[in-house]
Design a protein around this motif. Sequence first.
Motif, mmCIF file in Angstrom:
data_model
loop_
_atom_site.group_PDB
_atom_site.id
_atom_site.type_symbol
_atom_site.label_atom_id
_atom_site.label_comp_id
_atom_site.label_asym_id
_atom_site.label_seq_id
_atom_site.Cartn_x
_atom_site.Cartn_y
_atom_site.Cartn_z
ATOM 1 N N SER A 47 74.172 87.129 113.630
ATOM 2 C CA SER A 47 73.589 88.435 113.396
ATOM 3 C C SER A 47 73.557 89.227 114.701
ATOM 4 O O SER A 47 73.375 88.669 115.785
ATOM 5 N N ASN A 48 73.684 90.510 114.603
ATOM 6 C CA ASN A 48 73.606 91.370 115.785
ATOM 7 C C ASN A 48 72.209 91.415 116.381
ATOM 8 O O ASN A 48 72.026 91.854 117.506
ATOM 9 N N ASP A 49 71.215 90.968 115.619
ATOM 10 C CA ASP A 49 69.835 90.957 116.104
ATOM 11 C C ASP A 49 69.491 89.709 116.913
ATOM 12 O O ASP A 49 68.439 89.653 117.545
ATOM 13 N N THR A 50 70.382 88.726 116.901
ATOM 14 C CA THR A 50 70.127 87.471 117.611
ATOM 15 C C THR A 50 70.106 87.719 119.111
ATOM 16 O O THR A 50 71.026 88.306 119.665
ATOM 17 N N LYS A 51 69.044 87.253 119.756
ATOM 18 C CA LYS A 51 68.879 87.457 121.194
ATOM 19 C C LYS A 51 69.119 86.183 121.994
ATOM 20 O O LYS A 51 69.375 86.237 123.189
ATOM 21 N N ALA A 52 69.010 85.026 121.319
ATOM 22 C CA ALA A 52 69.114 83.757 122.037
ATOM 23 C C ALA A 52 69.425 82.635 121.047
ATOM 24 O O ALA A 52 69.315 82.813 119.838
ATOM 25 N N PHE A 53 69.796 81.484 121.601
ATOM 26 C CA PHE A 53 70.048 80.304 120.780
ATOM 27 C C PHE A 53 69.685 79.052 121.568
ATOM 28 O O PHE A 53 69.728 79.038 122.796
ATOM 29 N N PHE A 54 69.300 78.026 120.836
ATOM 30 C CA PHE A 54 68.972 76.736 121.435
ATOM 31 C C PHE A 54 70.165 75.799 121.351
ATOM 32 O O PHE A 54 70.910 75.822 120.364
ATOM 33 N N ILE A 55 70.303 74.953 122.350
ATOM 34 C CA ILE A 55 71.136 73.756 122.243
ATOM 35 C C ILE A 55 70.161 72.595 122.215
ATOM 36 O O ILE A 55 69.361 72.406 123.146
ATOM 37 N N CYS A 56 70.194 71.874 121.098
ATOM 38 C CA CYS A 56 69.263 70.774 120.859
ATOM 39 C C CYS A 56 70.070 69.499 120.617
ATOM 40 O O CYS A 56 71.125 69.542 119.993
ATOM 41 N N LEU A 57 69.557 68.393 121.070
ATOM 42 C CA LEU A 57 70.224 67.108 120.870
ATOM 43 C C LEU A 57 69.605 66.391 119.679
ATOM 44 O O LEU A 57 68.377 66.307 119.568
ATOM 45 N N GLY A 58 70.441 65.873 118.813
ATOM 46 C CA GLY A 58 69.971 65.224 117.594
ATOM 47 C C GLY A 58 69.267 63.902 117.819
ATOM 48 O O GLY A 58 68.584 63.407 116.920
ATOM 49 N N ASP A 59 69.413 63.319 118.996
ATOM 50 C CA ASP A 59 68.797 62.016 119.255
ATOM 51 C C ASP A 59 67.473 62.134 120.003
ATOM 52 O O ASP A 59 67.019 61.203 120.646
ATOM 53 N N MET A 60 66.833 63.306 119.904
ATOM 54 C CA MET A 60 65.569 63.539 120.607
ATOM 55 C C MET A 60 64.515 64.064 119.624
ATOM 56 O O MET A 60 64.112 65.226 119.695
ATOM 57 N N PRO A 61 64.030 63.198 118.734
ATOM 58 C CA PRO A 61 63.132 63.663 117.665
ATOM 59 C C PRO A 61 61.693 63.939 118.096
ATOM 60 O O PRO A 61 60.921 64.479 117.306
ATOM 61 N N HIS A 62 61.325 63.620 119.318
ATOM 62 C CA HIS A 62 59.940 63.814 119.744
ATOM 63 C C HIS A 62 59.687 65.150 120.446
ATOM 64 O O HIS A 62 58.604 65.371 120.984
ATOM 65 N N ILE A 63 60.659 66.040 120.432
ATOM 66 C CA ILE A 63 60.432 67.355 121.029
ATOM 67 C C ILE A 63 59.522 68.139 120.090
ATOM 68 O O ILE A 63 59.810 68.299 118.910
ATOM 69 N N SER A 64 58.434 68.633 120.636
ATOM 70 C CA SER A 64 57.445 69.329 119.803
ATOM 71 C C SER A 64 57.787 70.810 119.652
ATOM 72 O O SER A 64 58.473 71.394 120.489
ATOM 73 N N GLU A 65 57.254 71.404 118.607
ATOM 74 C CA GLU A 65 57.454 72.844 118.395
ATOM 75 C C GLU A 65 56.836 73.643 119.540
ATOM 76 O O GLU A 65 57.280 74.746 119.841
ATOM 77 N N LYS A 66 55.843 73.068 120.205
ATOM 78 C CA LYS A 66 55.211 73.739 121.344
ATOM 79 C C LYS A 66 56.232 74.032 122.444
ATOM 80 O O LYS A 66 56.209 75.103 123.045
ATOM 81 N N ILE A 67 57.134 73.100 122.691
ATOM 82 C CA ILE A 67 58.163 73.289 123.718
ATOM 83 C C ILE A 67 59.080 74.446 123.335
ATOM 84 O O ILE A 67 59.372 75.328 124.152
#
Length: 103
Positions: A1-21
């Motif tokens: 979308s043209n409204d997108t300002k950023a994107f994450f690169i996330c690793l699938g083998d790291m399930p303990h990353i909290s939404e707070k981060i």
Amino acid sequence: SNDTKAFFICLGDMPHISEKIYNQLIVEMSKNKNKQIFVPYYRGKQANPVLFSMSMKDKIEKIDGDFGAKKIIDYYEKKVFKLSTEDKGVITDFNDLKDFQSK
């Protein structure tokens, strides 16, 4: 979308990353307009996930291999915001059955 300002690169083998981060990285992006890459650091160690401004999209799309994004982060060091955290989830990964049993 043209409204997108950023994107994450996330690793699938790291399930303990909290939404707070994720939320902290987004907040820092909104406050630090002069930065394009937002990286959590756990006790000085570069961690995940990484939030990239859309201005970095073309550079990310050209990388190859497991360490490609790290090379981008290193190369554009002056554009990096370092988020210090004590949340060990940003460095805890699961690569095999032993990891699942011990964590």
